[in-house]
Scaffold this active site. Sequence first.
Site, PDB file in Angstrom:
ATOM      1  N   HIS A  14      10.085  24.862  21.673  1.00 56.91           N
ATOM      2  CA  HIS A  14      11.447  25.022  22.246  1.00 56.91           C
ATOM      3  C   HIS A  14      12.263  25.848  21.269  1.00 56.91           C
ATOM      4  O   HIS A  14      12.678  25.358  20.224  1.00 56.91           O
ATOM      5  CB  HIS A  14      12.106  23.650  22.451  1.00 56.91           C
ATOM      6  CG  HIS A  14      13.491  23.721  23.043  1.00 56.91           C
ATOM      7  ND1 HIS A  14      13.880  22.950  24.109  1.00 56.91           N
ATOM      8  CD2 HIS A  14      14.577  24.457  22.706  1.00 56.91           C
ATOM      9  CE1 HIS A  14      15.148  23.222  24.407  1.00 56.91           C
ATOM     10  NE2 HIS A  14      15.593  24.127  23.560  1.00 56.91           N
ATOM     11  N   HIS A  16      15.315  29.135  20.817  1.00 56.40           N
ATOM     12  CA  HIS A  16      16.290  30.113  21.326  1.00 56.40           C
ATOM     13  C   HIS A  16      16.256  31.344  20.440  1.00 56.40           C
ATOM     14  O   HIS A  16      16.544  31.255  19.241  1.00 56.40           O
ATOM     15  CB  HIS A  16      17.705  29.521  21.302  1.00 56.40           C
ATOM     16  CG  HIS A  16      17.851  28.316  22.177  1.00 56.40           C
ATOM     17  ND1 HIS A  16      18.228  28.393  23.497  1.00 56.40           N
ATOM     18  CD2 HIS A  16      17.632  27.000  21.923  1.00 56.40           C
ATOM     19  CE1 HIS A  16      18.252  27.172  24.020  1.00 56.40           C
ATOM     20  NE2 HIS A  16      17.892  26.307  23.084  1.00 56.40           N
ATOM     21  N   LYS A 100      12.306  26.055  33.098  1.00 54.69           N
ATOM     22  CA  LYS A 100      13.306  25.248  32.401  1.00 54.69           C
ATOM     23  C   LYS A 100      14.375  24.767  33.360  1.00 54.69           C
ATOM     24  O   LYS A 100      14.958  25.563  34.086  1.00 54.69           O
ATOM     25  CB  LYS A 100      13.941  26.107  31.299  1.00 54.69           C
ATOM     26  CG  LYS A 100      15.099  25.444  30.582  1.00 54.69           C
ATOM     27  CD  LYS A 100      14.640  24.310  29.697  1.00 54.69           C
ATOM     28  CE  LYS A 100      15.844  23.549  29.160  1.00 54.69           C
ATOM     29  NZ  LYS A 100      15.928  23.537  27.725  1.00 54.69           N
ATOM     30  N   HIS A 137      16.123  19.755  30.211  1.00 58.49           N
ATOM     31  CA  HIS A 137      17.244  19.355  29.345  1.00 58.49           C
ATOM     32  C   HIS A 137      17.748  18.031  29.912  1.00 58.49           C
ATOM     33  O   HIS A 137      18.377  18.003  30.971  1.00 58.49           O
ATOM     34  CB  HIS A 137      18.353  20.416  29.343  1.00 58.49           C
ATOM     35  CG  HIS A 137      19.479  20.036  28.431  1.00 58.49           C
ATOM     36  ND1 HIS A 137      19.704  20.665  27.227  1.00 58.49           N
ATOM     37  CD2 HIS A 137      20.417  19.057  28.514  1.00 58.49           C
ATOM     38  CE1 HIS A 137      20.733  20.090  26.614  1.00 58.49           C
ATOM     39  NE2 HIS A 137      21.185  19.123  27.382  1.00 58.49           N
ATOM     40  N   HIS A 175      13.852  17.972  23.429  1.00 60.27           N
ATOM     41  CA  HIS A 175      14.718  17.519  22.339  1.00 60.27           C
ATOM     42  C   HIS A 175      15.256  16.106  22.565  1.00 60.27           C
ATOM     43  O   HIS A 175      16.455  15.894  22.672  1.00 60.27           O
ATOM     44  CB  HIS A 175      15.859  18.502  22.040  1.00 60.27           C
ATOM     45  CG  HIS A 175      16.524  19.124  23.251  1.00 60.27           C
ATOM     46  ND1 HIS A 175      16.940  18.404  24.335  1.00 60.27           N
ATOM     47  CD2 HIS A 175      16.845  20.407  23.513  1.00 60.27           C
ATOM     48  CE1 HIS A 175      17.488  19.231  25.210  1.00 60.27           C
ATOM     49  NE2 HIS A 175      17.446  20.451  24.728  1.00 60.27           N
ATOM     50  N   ASP A 248      14.249  23.649  18.851  1.00 60.18           N
ATOM     51  CA  ASP A 248      15.554  23.916  19.454  1.00 60.18           C
ATOM     52  C   ASP A 248      16.439  24.684  18.473  1.00 60.18           C
ATOM     53  O   ASP A 248      17.651  24.501  18.459  1.00 60.18           O
ATOM     54  CB  ASP A 248      16.232  22.618  19.911  1.00 60.18           C
ATOM     55  CG  ASP A 248      17.405  22.880  20.847  1.00 60.18           C
ATOM     56  OD1 ASP A 248      17.511  24.010  21.364  1.00 60.18           O
ATOM     57  OD2 ASP A 248      18.216  21.959  21.038  1.00 60.18           O
TER      58      ASP A 248
HETATM   59  C1  NCD Z   1      21.339  25.312  22.819  1.00 56.39           C
HETATM   60  C2  NCD Z   1      21.882  26.736  22.786  1.00 56.39           C
HETATM   61  O1  NCD Z   1      22.775  27.020  21.973  1.00 56.39           O
HETATM   62  O2  NCD Z   1      21.419  27.577  23.568  1.00 56.39           O
HETATM   63  N1  NCD Z   1      22.241  24.476  22.078  1.00 56.39           N
HETATM   64  C3  NCD Z   1      21.935  23.285  21.511  1.00 56.39           C
HETATM   65  O3  NCD Z   1      22.836  22.620  20.984  1.00 56.39           O
HETATM   66  N2  NCD Z   1      20.719  22.831  21.492  1.00 56.39           N
HETATM   67  C4  NCD Z   1      21.179  24.885  24.212  1.00 56.39           C
HETATM   68  C5  NCD Z   1      20.336  23.666  24.385  1.00 56.39           C
HETATM   69  O4  NCD Z   1      19.129  23.677  24.110  1.00 56.39           O
HETATM   70  O5  NCD Z   1      20.874  22.637  24.804  1.00 56.39           O
HETATM   71 ZN    ZN Z   2      17.602  24.337  23.321  1.00 51.52          ZN
END
Ligand code: NCD
Ligand code: ZN
Length: 346
Positions: A14, A16, A100, A137, A175, A248
């Site tokens: 996971h 970003h 997702k 999520h 998460h 995450d």
């Molecule tokens: C994530 C993001 O910033 O894209 N933020 C987070 O706090 N984890 C989004 C997510 O995974 O919920």
């Molecule tokens: Zn995330």
Amino acid sequence: MTQSLTLRRPDDWHLHLRDGDMLRAVVPESARHFARAIIMPNLVPPVVTGAQAAAYRDRILAALPDGADFEPLMTLYLTEETDPADVAAAHAAGLVKAVKLYPAGATTNSASGVSDFDKVRPVLEHMAEIGLPLCMHGEVTDPSVDIFDREAVFIDRVLDPIRRATPGLRVVMEHITTSQGVDYAREGGDTLAATITTHHLVINRNHLLVGGIRPHYYCLPVAKREEHRLALRAAATSGDPSYFLGTDSAPHVDALKETGCGCAGCFTATNTMSILAEVFEQDGALDRLEAFTSLNGPAFYGLPVNAGSLTLTRGAPVAYPPKIHAGADTVTVFDPGFPLHWRVDP
Ligand code: NCD
Ligand code: ZN
């Protein structure tokens, strides 16, 4: 005596990576240690179609440093308009490894997510047939539900009904932050698993709020009470195949974290492996780190484990840069609040 630990090369289930300057800044941080990552599709606009996922994958590959060995595993952002045929084609082409689900409004860039779960039933049924996992999520967005209860309520109100209505659907609870999440994932059989982040193994809600508000410890789902952190630690270090690493790692520029209404997300790509080695050592579970970072994830996704390896060596505390640069901006690297003795060998 030098202590060292060699693992199969890890994966991040996971992650970003964002786009543009931020993508170029953060992708080397993940590619340095991780062989593959499940790439979150919550761009603006989101990655909804197979064509958008293919274009995003190309941008990620173009942003990799020369010689990097890193495979982005793409996902599609589920909306109420998602076309099951497009999902099936992207899966058949080997492009997309998961879909997702964001409840609309639950987190960063989730406005196009799902409000009416009945509308996505045909897509979910199709995914169950073809064995394509759904990453969830897991927080309700009902304003009357306390933010610290939103994960537990989601399990009862949304996740359990969806799983009962769609037998065979493979689900990743993403998460997880609560003992309820830990328990539900453990009891869910081989169609259910959960990712656990690095930061939720380290911080509880006191770290976020006591002695001043710490914006770099704010993420969603928000860190919970200590008893929940301990449940996550026990799960991650157990070796149980129901749990694997999804960092995450969610970069936001400092100006958007350190402000009156700060963004949610902890940026952990840079130092995750050192933190995890420290955490597993603290819990006497170094022999189970590899299951968490490198074995359980591929097993759930039906992918081979990585061929390469990663070696950590224990020694004097390792200094990581407190920030990285993204264009003209900075991104703060997660501070675990304790010294890190495990260095990843170059
Ligand atoms: C994530 C993001 O910033 O894209 N933020 C987070 O706090 N984890 C989004 C997510 O995974 O919920
Ligand atoms: Zn995330």
